[in-house]
Design a protein around this motif. Structure first.
Motif, PDB file in Angstrom:
ATOM      1  N   THR A 112       0.823  -1.208   0.000  1.00  0.00           N
ATOM      2  CA  THR A 112       0.000   0.000   0.000  1.00  0.00           C
ATOM      3  C   THR A 112       0.855   1.255   0.000  1.00  0.00           C
ATOM      4  O   THR A 112       0.555   2.225  -0.710  1.00  0.00           O
ATOM      5  N   LEU A 149     -11.887  10.273  -9.189  1.00  0.00           N
ATOM      6  CA  LEU A 149     -11.682   9.265  -8.155  1.00  0.00           C
ATOM      7  C   LEU A 149     -12.558   8.038  -8.426  1.00  0.00           C
ATOM      8  O   LEU A 149     -12.134   6.894  -8.216  1.00  0.00           O
ATOM      9  N   TYR A 150     -13.758   8.274  -8.941  1.00  0.00           N
ATOM     10  CA  TYR A 150     -14.646   7.165  -9.293  1.00  0.00           C
ATOM     11  C   TYR A 150     -14.074   6.345 -10.455  1.00  0.00           C
ATOM     12  O   TYR A 150     -14.118   5.108 -10.433  1.00  0.00           O
ATOM     13  N   TRP A 155     -11.441   4.105  -9.200  1.00  0.00           N
ATOM     14  CA  TRP A 155     -12.043   2.935  -8.550  1.00  0.00           C
ATOM     15  C   TRP A 155     -12.427   1.886  -9.594  1.00  0.00           C
ATOM     16  O   TRP A 155     -12.203   0.680  -9.389  1.00  0.00           O
ATOM     17  N   TRP A 188      -6.649   0.122  -3.457  1.00  0.00           N
ATOM     18  CA  TRP A 188      -7.681   1.112  -3.173  1.00  0.00           C
ATOM     19  C   TRP A 188      -7.370   1.886  -1.892  1.00  0.00           C
ATOM     20  O   TRP A 188      -7.643   3.088  -1.807  1.00  0.00           O
ATOM     21  N   ARG A 189      -6.777   1.208  -0.905  1.00  0.00           N
ATOM     22  CA  ARG A 189      -6.342   1.938   0.291  1.00  0.00           C
ATOM     23  C   ARG A 189      -5.284   2.978  -0.082  1.00  0.00           C
ATOM     24  O   ARG A 189      -5.305   4.112   0.421  1.00  0.00           O
ATOM     25  N   VAL A 199      -4.973   4.443  -2.987  1.00  0.00           N
ATOM     26  CA  VAL A 199      -5.643   5.510  -3.742  1.00  0.00           C
ATOM     27  C   VAL A 199      -6.306   6.504  -2.790  1.00  0.00           C
ATOM     28  O   VAL A 199      -6.176   7.730  -2.951  1.00  0.00           O
ATOM     29  N   LEU A 200      -7.030   6.006  -1.796  1.00  0.00           N
ATOM     30  CA  LEU A 200      -7.715   6.896  -0.858  1.00  0.00           C
ATOM     31  C   LEU A 200      -6.717   7.748  -0.077  1.00  0.00           C
ATOM     32  O   LEU A 200      -6.928   8.957   0.107  1.00  0.00           O
ATOM     33  N   TYR A 231      -4.990  10.352  -2.648  1.00  0.00           N
ATOM     34  CA  TYR A 231      -5.858  11.409  -3.175  1.00  0.00           C
ATOM     35  C   TYR A 231      -6.407  12.312  -2.086  1.00  0.00           C
ATOM     36  O   TYR A 231      -6.844  13.431  -2.372  1.00  0.00           O
ATOM     37  N   LEU A 232      -6.382  11.868  -0.850  1.00  0.00           N
ATOM     38  CA  LEU A 232      -6.645  12.793   0.243  1.00  0.00           C
ATOM     39  C   LEU A 232      -5.525  13.830   0.329  1.00  0.00           C
ATOM     40  O   LEU A 232      -5.778  15.040   0.475  1.00  0.00           O
TER      41      LEU A 232
END
Length: 496
Positions: A73, A116-117, A120, A307-308, A310-311, A314-315
């Motif tokens: 990650t 962001l979508y 995903w 995905w972790r 990415v979150l 992007y935060l």
């Protein structure tokens, strides 16, 4: 083989040899099929798997993107930040000066959530078929749209967003190196005489970038990506903090620039502003490649750590971009230079009241970030060059072959940079053409591969976003063409 029995019960077993040395071996892989019989007997027959499937599976271990799958990650966060935060975001206050406070903030967050979508979607489609991984955007495009249409739709945006980005990084990094040099020597009388030419600054940047590019694979440049992430966050934060610390100059207005323009001028200005916001989010062309560096199995698919990552990344990207956009507009309003593509002018503008030390820090952070970003955006190009070599020579690339291929690409990118030093001025036009890769293609890929229920929520959402993205892309291209026709283009060939 033993005698066959008449039955429909078949159980395929894939027999893999442990002695295979080359994916181009002439010995076909065999599938052993057990035919069950009602009396307890059974038989086996062998059928060859196509040679193309063997080559495709075995090449993954030879190519730089998928050679190492030991990422996690945190390494994905480093790669995503290094590729996702770029100098394009420095133009965001200009977009706000055209749209105003309300529409600027609304458009920013719509674009943020939208992209962001689509990320995903890409993460979920990476392993949509169990046992198979699409570790390159072109592979997923071919899986979704077929070999011909997939290549037609994906090759140009992938080429521009990889190789083209490297060229623009050379131009930006070379010009920023020149600013860095002049800032250090601004009080000396001999510095101007000793300063390098624009071409020579481009060459210095390219040489350092190619030296850094000798790492063998994408996973091995995680440390470089970490440096790129730190420098990107560093110069964004330094710019907006120094901006508000100096206060707001007199005469600043926050009335949108298009308020007093003609109808056509208003439409063009608004579309260009939306384009700036949309193009400030980048890196979708290498999301699948980054996910390809992560290990995966049936219990722990790569989509979870990716995905972790990415979150988390992007935060941080939102924390960098949004304050610069809003505080930059608050401090400078309509005094922001209206020269899209020329990042060096924006750097000088933001630093006009900064101390010499702050200027040096910002310029150096930008240059180091450009060197780091070059590595990750060049990796798909290296991957493609090595694929061509392996296909021709039927052997793995040696260290010297890899060195030669990367020097070759660096030289070609340098040549394009000095031939078209005005290429950043065409960012709105070419970026508008490549915009579907970020906002459109993932939506249609979901429909094509997942096949959601027609007229269902996911079907309608992705179809609507895809069509809206196509309309946005076409509008941005037309607005960019009108802008070039109205203002002209300083086509300074071979004069960086």
């Amino acid at each position: 083989m033993a005698e066959s029995y008449n039955t429909d019960d078949e159980l395929p077993l894939h027999h893999h040899s442990n002695t295979v040395q080359s994916p181009f071996s002439t010995t076909p892989l065999q599938v052993i099929t057990i035919l069950g019989g009602g009396s307890g007997g059974g038989s086996m027959r062998e059928t060859p798997i196509s040679r193309e499937m063997q080559v495709e599976d075995s090449l993954e271990d030879w190519l730089p993107i998928t050679e190492s799958r030991n990422g996690n990650t945190f390494t994905s966060v480093f790669h995503l930040l290094s590729s996702g935060i770029g100098f394009q975001g420095l133009l965001l206050p200009l977009a706000f000066s055209s749209l105003g406070w309300s529409w600027g903030i609304i458009c920013f967050w719509i674009a943020y959530v939208w992209q962001l979508y689509t990320i995903w979607i890409l993460v979920q489609l990476h392993e949509v078929v169990p046992g198979s991984r699409c570790s390159r955007f072109l592979q997923l495009a071919i899986s979704a749209f077929g070999p011909k249409l997939g290549k037609i739709l994906a090759i140009f945006p992938v080429m521009y967003l990889s190789g083209g980005t490297c060229v623009i990084l050379i131009i930006t990094g070379g010009k920023t190196l020149e600013l860095f040099f002049h800032t250090i020597c601004e009080s000396g009388g001999t510095c101007d005489a000793k300063s390098l030419s624009g071409t020579e600054w481009f060459l210095v940047f390219t040489c350092v970038a190619i030296m850094l590019a000798q790492r063998p694979n994408l996973n091995s440049i995680a440390g470089i990506s970490l440096i790129g992430a730190i420098t990107a966050v560093g110069y964004y934060t330094t710019i907006w903090v120094s901006t508000i610390s100096k206060g707001r100059p007199d005469g600043v207005s926050h009335v949108p620039l298009q308020a007093e323009k003609s109808h056509m001028d208003k439409v063009s200005i608004v579309l260009n502003a939306i384009g700036i916001i949309a193009l400030s989010f980048r890196g979708h062309n290498i999301v699948l490649e980054i996910q390809g560096t992560l290990p995966s199995n049936t219990k722990n698919p790569s989509s979870k750590p990716m995905w972790r990552g990415v979150l988390m990344s992007y935060l941080i990207i939102a924390i960098c971009l949004f304050p610069l956009a809003t505080l930059g507009f608050w401090a400078h309003g309509n005094k922001i230079p209206n020269q899209v593509g020329n990042v060096s002018i924006f750097l000088e503008f933001y630093n006009q009241k900064a101390s010499k030390v702050i200027k040096i820090i910002i310029y150096m952070l930008v240059v180091v970030n450009c060197w780091s970003s070059f590595q990750i955006y060049a990796m798909p190009v290296f991957d493609n060059l090595e694929l061509r070599y392996i296909t021709i020579k039927s052997s793995r690339c040696s260290r010297w072959v890899r060195f030669g291929l990367r020097v070759l690409f660096g030289g070609f990118a340098f040549f394009i940079a000095i031939t078209f030093p005005f290429l950043p001025s065409l960012t709105a036009l070419i970026g508008g053409m490549a915009l579907p890769l970020t906002f459109v293609y993932p939506c249609f890929m979901w429909i094509s591969i997942k096949k959601p229920r027609r007229n269902g929520s996911m079907w309608c959402l992705n179809l609507g976003l895809g069509c809206l993205g196509l309309l946005l892309s076409a509008s941005l291209v037309m607005a960019a063409i009108r802008n070039l026709a109205t203002k002209g283009l300083n086509a300074n060939f071979f004069k960086p």
